[in-house]
Design a protein around this motif. Sequence first.
Motif, PDB file in Angstrom:
ATOM      1  N   VAL A 269       8.917  -5.388   5.526  1.00  0.00           N
ATOM      2  CA  VAL A 269       7.980  -4.505   4.824  1.00  0.00           C
ATOM      3  C   VAL A 269       6.862  -4.136   5.792  1.00  0.00           C
ATOM      4  CG1 VAL A 269       6.351  -4.275   2.915  1.00  0.00           C
ATOM      5  CG2 VAL A 269       8.501  -5.527   2.581  1.00  0.00           C
ATOM      6  N   ILE A 270       6.691  -2.846   6.038  1.00  0.00           N
ATOM      7  CA  ILE A 270       5.612  -2.342   6.888  1.00  0.00           C
ATOM      8  C   ILE A 270       4.651  -1.580   5.992  1.00  0.00           C
ATOM      9  CG2 ILE A 270       5.023  -0.934   8.891  1.00  0.00           C
ATOM     10  CD1 ILE A 270       7.850  -1.391   9.934  1.00  0.00           C
ATOM     11  N   ALA A 271       3.438  -2.135   5.823  1.00  0.00           N
ATOM     12  CA  ALA A 271       2.496  -1.619   4.827  1.00  0.00           C
ATOM     13  C   ALA A 271       1.293  -0.964   5.499  1.00  0.00           C
ATOM     14  CB  ALA A 271       2.036  -2.759   3.915  1.00  0.00           C
ATOM     15  N   PRO A 272       0.673   0.004   4.821  1.00  0.00           N
ATOM     16  CA  PRO A 272      -0.459   0.754   5.395  1.00  0.00           C
ATOM     17  C   PRO A 272      -1.796   0.112   5.060  1.00  0.00           C
ATOM     18  CG  PRO A 272       0.170   1.771   3.350  1.00  0.00           C
ATOM     19  CD  PRO A 272       1.079   0.566   3.518  1.00  0.00           C
ATOM     20  N   TRP A 273      -2.866   0.754   5.549  1.00  0.00           N
ATOM     21  CA  TRP A 273      -4.217   0.218   5.401  1.00  0.00           C
ATOM     22  C   TRP A 273      -4.989   0.799   4.227  1.00  0.00           C
ATOM     23  CZ3 TRP A 273      -7.153   4.496   5.482  1.00  0.00           C
ATOM     24  CH2 TRP A 273      -6.721   5.583   6.251  1.00  0.00           C
ATOM     25  N   ASN A 274      -4.506   1.855   3.585  1.00  0.00           N
ATOM     26  CA  ASN A 274      -5.357   2.539   2.605  1.00  0.00           C
ATOM     27  C   ASN A 274      -5.400   1.835   1.248  1.00  0.00           C
ATOM     28  OD1 ASN A 274      -2.672   3.326   2.264  1.00  0.00           O
ATOM     29  ND2 ASN A 274      -3.214   5.348   1.492  1.00  0.00           N
ATOM     30  N   PHE A 275      -4.253   1.403   0.739  1.00  0.00           N
ATOM     31  CA  PHE A 275      -4.181   0.547  -0.452  1.00  0.00           C
ATOM     32  C   PHE A 275      -3.371  -0.692  -0.050  1.00  0.00           C
ATOM     33  CE2 PHE A 275      -5.644   4.327  -2.418  1.00  0.00           C
ATOM     34  CZ  PHE A 275      -6.144   4.013  -3.669  1.00  0.00           C
ATOM     35  N   PRO A 276      -3.926  -1.523   0.808  1.00  0.00           N
ATOM     36  CA  PRO A 276      -3.121  -2.539   1.488  1.00  0.00           C
ATOM     37  C   PRO A 276      -2.588  -3.642   0.589  1.00  0.00           C
ATOM     38  CG  PRO A 276      -5.446  -2.851   1.956  1.00  0.00           C
ATOM     39  CD  PRO A 276      -5.334  -1.545   1.232  1.00  0.00           C
ATOM     40  N   VAL A 277      -3.342  -4.025  -0.437  1.00  0.00           N
ATOM     41  CA  VAL A 277      -2.903  -5.100  -1.322  1.00  0.00           C
ATOM     42  C   VAL A 277      -1.746  -4.618  -2.197  1.00  0.00           C
ATOM     43  CG1 VAL A 277      -3.649  -6.840  -2.987  1.00  0.00           C
ATOM     44  CG2 VAL A 277      -5.288  -5.923  -1.331  1.00  0.00           C
ATOM     45  N   LEU A 278      -1.937  -3.465  -2.808  1.00  0.00           N
ATOM     46  CA  LEU A 278      -0.926  -2.926  -3.715  1.00  0.00           C
ATOM     47  C   LEU A 278       0.334  -2.489  -2.983  1.00  0.00           C
ATOM     48  CD1 LEU A 278       0.024  -1.874  -6.464  1.00  0.00           C
ATOM     49  CD2 LEU A 278      -1.247   0.238  -6.011  1.00  0.00           C
ATOM     50  N   LEU A 279       0.174  -1.753  -1.886  1.00  0.00           N
ATOM     51  CA  LEU A 279       1.347  -1.166  -1.246  1.00  0.00           C
ATOM     52  C   LEU A 279       2.165  -2.190  -0.462  1.00  0.00           C
ATOM     53  CD1 LEU A 279      -0.004   2.328  -0.177  1.00  0.00           C
ATOM     54  CD2 LEU A 279       1.128   1.611  -2.282  1.00  0.00           C
ATOM     55  N   ALA A 280       1.569  -3.328  -0.144  1.00  0.00           N
ATOM     56  CA  ALA A 280       2.367  -4.436   0.387  1.00  0.00           C
ATOM     57  C   ALA A 280       3.129  -5.113  -0.743  1.00  0.00           C
ATOM     58  CB  ALA A 280       1.472  -5.439   1.109  1.00  0.00           C
ATOM     59  N   THR A 281       2.414  -5.450  -1.815  1.00  0.00           N
ATOM     60  CA  THR A 281       3.030  -6.185  -2.924  1.00  0.00           C
ATOM     61  C   THR A 281       4.082  -5.368  -3.637  1.00  0.00           C
ATOM     62  OG1 THR A 281       0.906  -7.312  -3.211  1.00  0.00           O
ATOM     63  CG2 THR A 281       2.494  -7.548  -4.988  1.00  0.00           C
ATOM     64  N   ARG A 282       3.931  -4.059  -3.653  1.00  0.00           N
ATOM     65  CA  ARG A 282       4.904  -3.180  -4.301  1.00  0.00           C
ATOM     66  C   ARG A 282       6.316  -3.399  -3.771  1.00  0.00           C
ATOM     67  NH1 ARG A 282       4.234   3.198  -3.386  1.00  0.00           N
ATOM     68  NH2 ARG A 282       4.700   2.552  -1.261  1.00  0.00           N
ATOM     69  N   SER A 283       6.434  -3.765  -2.493  1.00  0.00           N
ATOM     70  CA  SER A 283       7.741  -4.061  -1.914  1.00  0.00           C
ATOM     71  C   SER A 283       8.008  -5.558  -1.839  1.00  0.00           C
ATOM     72  CB  SER A 283       7.854  -3.462  -0.504  1.00  0.00           C
ATOM     73  OG  SER A 283       7.876  -2.055  -0.553  1.00  0.00           O
ATOM     74  N   VAL A 284       6.999  -6.327  -1.476  1.00  0.00           N
ATOM     75  CA  VAL A 284       7.189  -7.775  -1.287  1.00  0.00           C
ATOM     76  C   VAL A 284       7.635  -8.440  -2.581  1.00  0.00           C
ATOM     77  CG1 VAL A 284       6.005  -9.952  -0.805  1.00  0.00           C
ATOM     78  CG2 VAL A 284       5.593  -7.961   0.657  1.00  0.00           C
ATOM     79  N   ALA A 285       6.957  -8.148  -3.682  1.00  0.00           N
ATOM     80  CA  ALA A 285       7.234  -8.859  -4.930  1.00  0.00           C
ATOM     81  C   ALA A 285       8.645  -8.610  -5.467  1.00  0.00           C
ATOM     82  CB  ALA A 285       6.174  -8.506  -5.975  1.00  0.00           C
ATOM     83  N   PRO A 286       9.098  -7.362  -5.620  1.00  0.00           N
ATOM     84  CA  PRO A 286      10.472  -7.181  -6.111  1.00  0.00           C
ATOM     85  C   PRO A 286      11.528  -7.667  -5.134  1.00  0.00           C
ATOM     86  CG  PRO A 286       9.491  -5.064  -5.538  1.00  0.00           C
ATOM     87  CD  PRO A 286       8.389  -6.078  -5.506  1.00  0.00           C
ATOM     88  N   ALA A 287      11.257  -7.553  -3.828  1.00  0.00           N
ATOM     89  CA  ALA A 287      12.221  -8.060  -2.853  1.00  0.00           C
ATOM     90  C   ALA A 287      12.405  -9.559  -3.008  1.00  0.00           C
ATOM     91  CB  ALA A 287      11.765  -7.710  -1.431  1.00  0.00           C
TER      92      ALA A 287
END
Length: 487
Positions: A151-169
């Motif tokens: 998962v490669i996540a950005p800096w603008n909404f970093p908590v949400l846009l990381a978890t959006r992939s990490v959690a379901p994976a």
Amino acid sequence: MNSGAETKEWSGRLYSDGWVSALGGVSNVVEPSTSEILGNVGNGNRDDIARAVQSAAKAQLAWAATPFDQRAAVLREAARLLKQNEGEINEWNVRECGSTPAKAQWELHATYEQLIAAAALTMQPDGELYPSTMPGRMNICRHVPIGVVGVIAPWNFPVLLATRSVAPALAVGNAVILKPDVQSAVCGGLLLAKVFEEAGLPSGVLHVIPGGPEAGDALVRHPQVGMISFTGSTAVGRSIGATCGQMLKKVALELGGNNALIVLDDADLDAASSNGAWGAFLHQGQICMQTGRHLVHRSVAEDYANKLVERAKALRVGNPFKDQVHLGPLINQKQRDRVDDIVRKTVEAGAKVRTGGEYSDLFYQPTVLTDVTPDMPAFNEEIFGPVAPITVFDTEEEAVELLNSSPYGLAAAVHTRSLSRGWALASRIRSGMVHVNDQTVNNEFHVPFGGMGASGNGGRFGGAANIHEFTQTQWVSAMDAPIKYPF
């Protein structure tokens, strides 16, 4: 999880089978509002990624075999701990990323919902039974984990846009290597690692490796990483997609946008201008769904512009950690200079600055441009800053043509007093998401989210779509007695 970088396990480190020093050294955490160094984090390199992948591949097998209720329990506990530590996480989001406290709080709550939704995924059907032409044969198509997901996540909404992939994976049985942007490595990576560690996620199932292009490239190219989930720019996404295509690796790309809000001649202009201001200026416009083009019917264009200018002038810009403000700083000087360059070139081409167009340090004033035409930079480029360019149209056909002229296709909005008119117009718009009488920056955790065209490769996040996104389909057939064939 106490506040203060000097007391943190993660200070100068990364998370890979516990808190370890990075083989790639360290990077400073810089507050964009003040340029103050808040601490440092481990800066991962290729060797850090290789070490993490080997560990994740081993840990994934046991994690996938863990009963679904136990996987769900870890995710629910992570959600509880996220809420418990919201003060620290939100403060880092404000200081590290220039978020306002309200934006940080919204993001944390949305992340909490993502974790709860992911926990529910574990108990969904993991296969389907199909009929067979062979008597006595049972055909089952089931969803199986991919293995290791990067998962490669950005800096603008970093908590949400990381978890959006990490959690379901994680929910469907994968191990995950998260590479947050170094500009948001604390709130968007290392604090999440701490949450999952305290929630009881087994060692090796999640690795958090902050880093730059070297770490990202190593993650994408590693043969044992079965999938990449990338959120970021279209240019980088194209490169990642090309590499994954050559390697026959699954890839989900959520990329940039040049999103448009259409204001028809019968629109409620107070509501439309409110939506336009929110979509253009929220989080300094640093959102992939930002309303970057305001397409307004000629008969109401001046009134709309006046109302939008009034709203922009009422917004206060400043340090969100120290003051009550609506807009914080842009993330860095490169981004600020790019935004200003687009504005300057658009004005040189004939557009008018109705308000804004100025900055101090990284603080860019909310800007409204009128007389913007399709050949100008502010119309054609993804701005990613607090700029609202207004372009006039005369007919619905022209509005649709203007909107669809962009290679992007992430989000769009239509304002009209006639729902049927808005619905009919939405069906002609080439965009992954269209909102009638709303603005472009929308996200609901249970609704499939994603774009078309240059905004993505068709991947979707949210609800049941996550099951398909983070698994592979396997057909298993079985018979009680073997078939005897003619030879």
